[in-house]
Each structure stands twice: as C-alpha cells, then as structure tokens.
Design an enzyme around this catalytic site. Structure first.
Site, short mmCIF file in Angstrom:
data_model
loop_
_atom_site.label_atom_id
_atom_site.label_comp_id
_atom_site.label_asym_id
_atom_site.label_seq_id
_atom_site.Cartn_x
_atom_site.Cartn_y
_atom_site.Cartn_z
N ASN A 1 -7.24 -1.47 14.13
CA ASN A 1 -8.63 -1.82 13.84
C ASN A 1 -8.73 -3.12 13.04
O ASN A 1 -9.79 -3.44 12.49
CB ASN A 1 -9.32 -0.68 13.09
CG ASN A 1 -8.63 -0.36 11.76
OD1 ASN A 1 -7.68 -1.03 11.38
ND2 ASN A 1 -9.13 0.65 11.07
N GLU B 1 -9.44 -1.43 5.14
CA GLU B 1 -10.06 -0.99 6.39
C GLU B 1 -11.31 -1.83 6.67
O GLU B 1 -11.80 -2.56 5.79
CB GLU B 1 -10.43 0.49 6.28
CG GLU B 1 -9.24 1.43 6.02
CD GLU B 1 -8.39 1.68 7.28
OE1 GLU B 1 -8.48 0.90 8.24
OE2 GLU B 1 -7.63 2.67 7.26
N ASP C 1 0.81 -1.21 0.00
CA ASP C 1 0.00 0.00 0.00
C ASP C 1 0.85 1.27 0.00
O ASP C 1 2.07 1.21 0.16
CB ASP C 1 -0.96 -0.01 1.21
CG ASP C 1 -0.26 -0.25 2.54
OD1 ASP C 1 0.99 -0.26 2.58
OD2 ASP C 1 -0.96 -0.43 3.54
N HIS D 1 -7.00 -3.77 10.29
CA HIS D 1 -6.76 -3.64 8.84
C HIS D 1 -5.47 -4.35 8.44
O HIS D 1 -4.54 -4.51 9.24
CB HIS D 1 -6.80 -2.19 8.37
CG HIS D 1 -5.64 -1.31 8.70
ND1 HIS D 1 -5.76 0.05 8.82
CD2 HIS D 1 -4.32 -1.58 8.91
CE1 HIS D 1 -4.58 0.58 9.08
NE2 HIS D 1 -3.69 -0.39 9.15
#
Ligand code: GLP
Length: 247
Positions: free
Chosen positions: A139, A146, A68, A141
C-alpha cells in the site's frame, strides 16, 4: 530528484546496495545505518554477511537503527523484527548488539511517548542516519507509516492497515497478528542523508509505478519521500515492469 536503478534480480540489487554500504563504511567506519525488515532487504543482508565473512568487511563500529517493530511483541517471538535482524544481519555480520537499536515491542503503554522520544534522541545523538534502507509495502507504506501518515511524523505508535495485518498473518500462525506497530516517522526517515528504497518482484510493480516520480500524496506514504535530495530506487526488472519509461 530520485534516481532509478534496475537490476536483473534481487541478488544483483542486493549486491549493488551492499557495495554502496561497504564503501560508506570504509570511508566512515562508525557510519549510522537505518535498516528495514521484511523479505526485501534479505539479499542485501546476505551479501553484507558474505563480505564480512569472506572479504573481511569490518562492521564492528557501525551503528544501526531499525525502522519499526510490532507492538506489543516479545523480542523472542519468531515474528519479531528484533529477532529477524539479529539472525539475518547483526550477529552474522559482526555488528555488536550494543550498536543495534530497534523500537522495543515490550514498551508498556504509559512509556510509549517517552520511548519514542528517546529513540529520536538516540538517532540524533549518533549524528543522524547516513544511509537509510527502506522496503515498500504493497500500500506504499515505509516502515509502518501507513497511508494517511503525515510528512512531519516522528517515531510513534501506529495502527496497522488491514492489508499489512493480512500479509503479516502468515508469521503469526494460530494467533491474531498485532493491531499496532512502532515506527520511526516520515520526517525521521527524510532526515537521513541517503535514502535507498528496495522493491522486488511482480507484486510490487503496481505500487512502484504509483510511487516513483509521483507528486507527494499522503495516500501513498513513499511519495512523501520523493523530494529527498539523495533518494535512489533499487528495483529488479519485475518491480520496474510498470514504470512509464522503462530504464
Ligand atoms: C513490512 C515492514 C516494512 C517493510 C514492508 C515490506 O510491513 N513494516 O518495513 O518494508 O512491510 O515487506 P516485504 O519486504 O516483506 O515486502
């Protein structure tokens, strides 16, 4: 089923992951590695660099694809993942820059779809990813997939979660952290032959306990990887502290 490996600390976990990668590269010198940024893989990268410098580990034919990048971002920006990879691994480990791939944070909006397709095609043309290194967001991810990301997702532009942006803020002093990122998808990640998720420290203990062995749940993207046939968790004791059955 996933396998859980618990180490004394990040350095030990990084060394174990480096041992696996070194063995893979010895068996297949042009192996294709999927790589991650963030703080978590740094002990692994330090160890690969050390083995390259001190033990002659030859990474000159390895091909790499990063997960990413922020979007938009200049490649020279101090927070760009491209810059971090060049600095921490690619240059010091002797991986030719031509073999290093990462989504381009300067891609203009009208080129995003074509660039994402080209990234998927480049991975396929390289023969697919042999071993994918992953970190884990607070979280859940993976990459910038996400919560809410689809198991069938591919490389695309995504909106970053508020928590992700807050955490990124320190790397963007005096400016707003980006609202978007480019990420390979969960289906892209799942098609790697081996998945290695690294998570270290107390702050990861709660999400590790939520993700390891859980049923697939789009609210915690890492759980959408758990049925991968070759998934291993590389944890330190602190990150493993809240697992139900301590290993
Ligand atoms: C970032 C990256 C992920 C990374 C994760 C964890 O937002 N996009 O690829 O794995 O968050 O970062 P860290 O290792 O610094 O905790």
């Amino acid at each position: 089923m996933s396998r859980i490996r618990v180490f004394a600390g990040p350095a030990e976990a990084g060394a174990a992951a480096a041992t696996e990668i070194a063995a893979l590269v010895r068996a297949k010198p042009d192996a294709v590695l999927g790589l991650a940024t963030g703080a978590t893989p740094l002990p692994l990268y330090r160890e690969l660099v050390r083995r390259h410098r001190e033990e002659g580990l030859d990474l000159s034919r390895v091909r790499t694809f990063n997960l990413d990048e922020y979007w938009p971002i200049d490649p020279e920006h101090p927070a760009s993942f491209r810059r971090a990879m060049l600095e921490h691994l690619i240059r010091p480990a002797g991986i030719p820059e031509a073999n290093f791939h990462i989504p381009d944070g300067r891609t203009p909006p009208e080129r995003l779809v074509a660039a994402a397709e080209a990234y998927e095609q480049a991975i396929a043309a390289a023969g697919g990813i042999d071993l994918q290194v992953l970190g884990l967001g607070l979280n859940g991810h993976v990459g910038f997939n996400e919560p809410g990301s689809h198991a069938g997702s591919r490389t695309r532009l995504v909106e970053l979660a508020e928590q992700t942006r807050r955490r990124a803020a320190a790397a963007f002093p005096g400016e707003e952290p980006p609202r978007h990122g480019l990420t390979v998808g969960l289906a892209t990640i799942r098609s790697a032959r081996r998945l290695r998720i690294l998570a270290f420290g107390r702050e990861k203990a709660a999400i590790v306990a939520r993700a390891v062995g859980a049923a697939p749940d789009p609210a915690v993207p890492a759980t959408l990887l758990v049925d991968h046939p070759d998934l291993e968790w590389f944890l330190d004791r602190a990150a493993a502290a809240r697992l139900p059955d301590r290993v």
